[in-house]
Design a protein around this motif. Sequence first.
Motif, PDB file in Angstrom:
ATOM      1  N   SER A  72      -5.973  -0.465   0.504  1.00 28.46           N
ATOM      2  CA  SER A  72      -5.625   0.922   0.682  1.00 28.46           C
ATOM      3  C   SER A  72      -6.960   2.026   0.453  1.00 28.46           C
ATOM      4  N   ASP A 113       3.052   4.254  -1.536  1.00 35.65           N
ATOM      5  CA  ASP A 113       3.055   5.308  -2.807  1.00 35.65           C
ATOM      6  C   ASP A 113       3.322   4.537  -4.168  1.00 35.65           C
ATOM      7  N   ALA A 136      -9.548   0.516  -4.225  1.00 35.08           N
ATOM      8  CA  ALA A 136      -9.399   1.158  -2.850  1.00 35.08           C
ATOM      9  C   ALA A 136     -10.546   0.654  -1.737  1.00 35.08           C
ATOM     10  N   ASN A 137     -10.232   0.370  -0.695  1.00 34.53           N
ATOM     11  CA  ASN A 137     -11.233   0.117   0.506  1.00 34.53           C
ATOM     12  C   ASN A 137     -11.937  -1.245  -0.056  1.00 34.53           C
ATOM     13  N   SER A 161      -6.448   4.981  -0.167  1.00 33.45           N
ATOM     14  CA  SER A 161      -5.642   6.040  -1.007  1.00 33.45           C
ATOM     15  C   SER A 161      -5.486   5.867  -2.247  1.00 33.45           C
ATOM     16  N   GLU A 162      -5.901   6.757  -3.247  1.00 31.86           N
ATOM     17  CA  GLU A 162      -5.302   6.524  -4.656  1.00 31.86           C
ATOM     18  C   GLU A 162      -3.749   6.605  -4.830  1.00 31.86           C
ATOM     19  N   ARG A 163      -3.021   7.063  -3.790  1.00 32.68           N
ATOM     20  CA  ARG A 163      -1.706   7.229  -4.148  1.00 32.68           C
ATOM     21  C   ARG A 163      -0.891   5.931  -4.539  1.00 32.68           C
ATOM     22  N   GLN A 189       0.750  -1.126   0.173  1.00 33.44           N
ATOM     23  CA  GLN A 189       0.107  -0.053   0.053  1.00 33.44           C
ATOM     24  C   GLN A 189       0.733   1.358  -0.094  1.00 33.44           C
TER      25      GLN A 189
END
Length: 687
Positions: free
Chosen positions: A67, A14, A227-228, A69-71, A12
């Motif tokens: 994760s 970046d 995500a999620n 986050s879209e990162r 997860q």
Amino acid sequence: MAAILCQQDLAQADGSLHSIAAIIYRDWVLTVDTVEARVTDAPAQRWSTEKLNTNELMLLVGLAVQSGSERVWNILPSDDQFAGKVDKLLRELHDRINEDSPWIDRETGALAEPSEVIGSVAREAIYYGADGFYLHQFQNLARHRFRSDQEWMLQNVGISIRPILEIATFIGDRITQQMDYSGRRKSLGLLEAGEPFGSLLINKETLKKRFGPKIDAFLAKFSTPAANANLDFIDPFSVNLVGIAPLIDIGDFIFVPSQHRLFQSVYESPFYWMIVDKAYRQTASRNRGRFLEASGAHLLKRVFGAEHVHQNVTLYQGKNIAGEIDVLVAYGEFVIVGQAKSKRVSLKARAGDKDALETDFKGAVQDPYGQALSCAEFIARGARCVTDDGRTIEFPTLPRLFPMVILSDHFPAAVQLSGILLKRFDEVPPVIWDLGFLDCVTRILASPIELIFYLQARSQHFDKVVSDSEFNFLGYHIRSKLAMPDDVDWMMLDRDFATVIDDFMIAADLKIQAQRPLGVLEQLDIPVISELFAVLKNGDPNLAGVVVDLYDFSGAALADLSATILDLREEVRETGKALKAFSIQTATGGLTYVVTRERSADAVRSAELLGAKHKYDTKSNRWYVIVDSIDTDLPVDGLLPLIWPWTEDEDEATRSEMVAAMFNSKQEAVIIGEAAARRAGTRRASS
């Protein structure tokens, strides 16, 4: 498990999906020569155990989509350390799994009982085992597997199997093209940052323009949010949603980390959608069973012909039903008793639950093997066999029987598990083949003799040669007849033995026409013997037994056989003798080869008497007689199978003595290689 927490942090980080894409290029991209239809990568790299397998890849993806986050995808990673860290962590995970399945007690040094460690041993073997099907096999088989479920799928899913396959194939082809383009740019040093990840993306708009509203129904079943998602995935052996829905939904794009897992899901998942519907569950199971039986029969017909392959055969003893056979092959002396089973390895068994594993193995392998053995025994005792259209199948005396378990899905580690869990009772071991391998073996061993001989070799070495994939056995057989050196009692086959098979099947994945690999016996070039095999292989099925027996000879023994036959031909031609013969024993009985001056009924009768004499003297149930007349150009002028149970008989004994005196028959010990060497020496001297 602490290891998965570390992997979760890494997966997860970046830009992790970019880093995962780089690993995909490192471990799954192969270079294929499209002219020669073979992979050109160095074997050490191609078969390296350091590469991630599909389960490990999906583990990383399954953690990444947790994760919030879209990162993980919308920025590039800051360094190139990801792959090294992943390798280290996954190696530690593998080591930990191995430590949990000790064959040897670390304190006492005592060897553990297999029953005590089978769960944990199986967990490792299943998770790290070889894949079973190739991409094109999933595509070809899935269309037939769910053809009868079209109405239910349209009503309950909004899409049937044909458009599902069309969409999946389009996605696969587009990703392959993009990866090929990026691979070429990489070889030229032009690859830009982020390009590997970009080559694994496909635009949703492109899919919608091509497939319309069907794409929504498709993605609803085969995609996972980026995500999620997948939050219940907490250890490597729990449910990993990206293994079921392997397309990762990233806004306007779909990320495709594994084409293999996509097509595997297309082949496997619809059945599980159906059985949730209690009203349709029984119909879905019935359709699944019919598909498996029909597919197994279809693939075997490819080799043996429709007239020798039968579905749904009922065995009768008197008026009572003694058994039922899903797929039966009757080819001359040889009978394959195939029992089909649609049973997969459950999640609990994959996680190492001993009871679940034993239950799954019993349902998938032990029970159908027991059914096949039982039916084979009834056939051997003369049970009446009736096809589903009422025809009675006639069997020869003393049939040679092979039990076969046919599975609809790949049962990972079936080979290793069979060595521990299969209850054999000293009976003939089965071949345990899923449809993927059955499809492969019936394409490569394309004649009845080749396939029967492989079945025999596979049974003979069931306990002596081990591997994690049936493809490895077949690759070794193509190269060496699955033969074991005389000084070897046990052998392990690594994955590189499957190279020639893998090349052929990958070519089919890429829609490249490829010549099937020829086995060592098909490439044989020995005078007389090669011509003999060519005639007998395509002759009357009742004569197949002698070829299978001769196939079992070593190359040196076949060369000696050739030299002896040539010597006899020359002697008969030069001396004018009516006949000259020799006899040798084989694994199942023996062979008498008779060279005659003329092709006549008297010569054939003399040959039969000689063969019968040796059959009786050696107390054999089988004996074959080959008649070879020098006044024809045919390699074989007659072949007589003498097959009946040996019993002590005063008349037979007297006849044997008379034949011995009549033909001056005697026994001589020979050393393999002498005849061929003598003949080679004669040729050198005359030249």
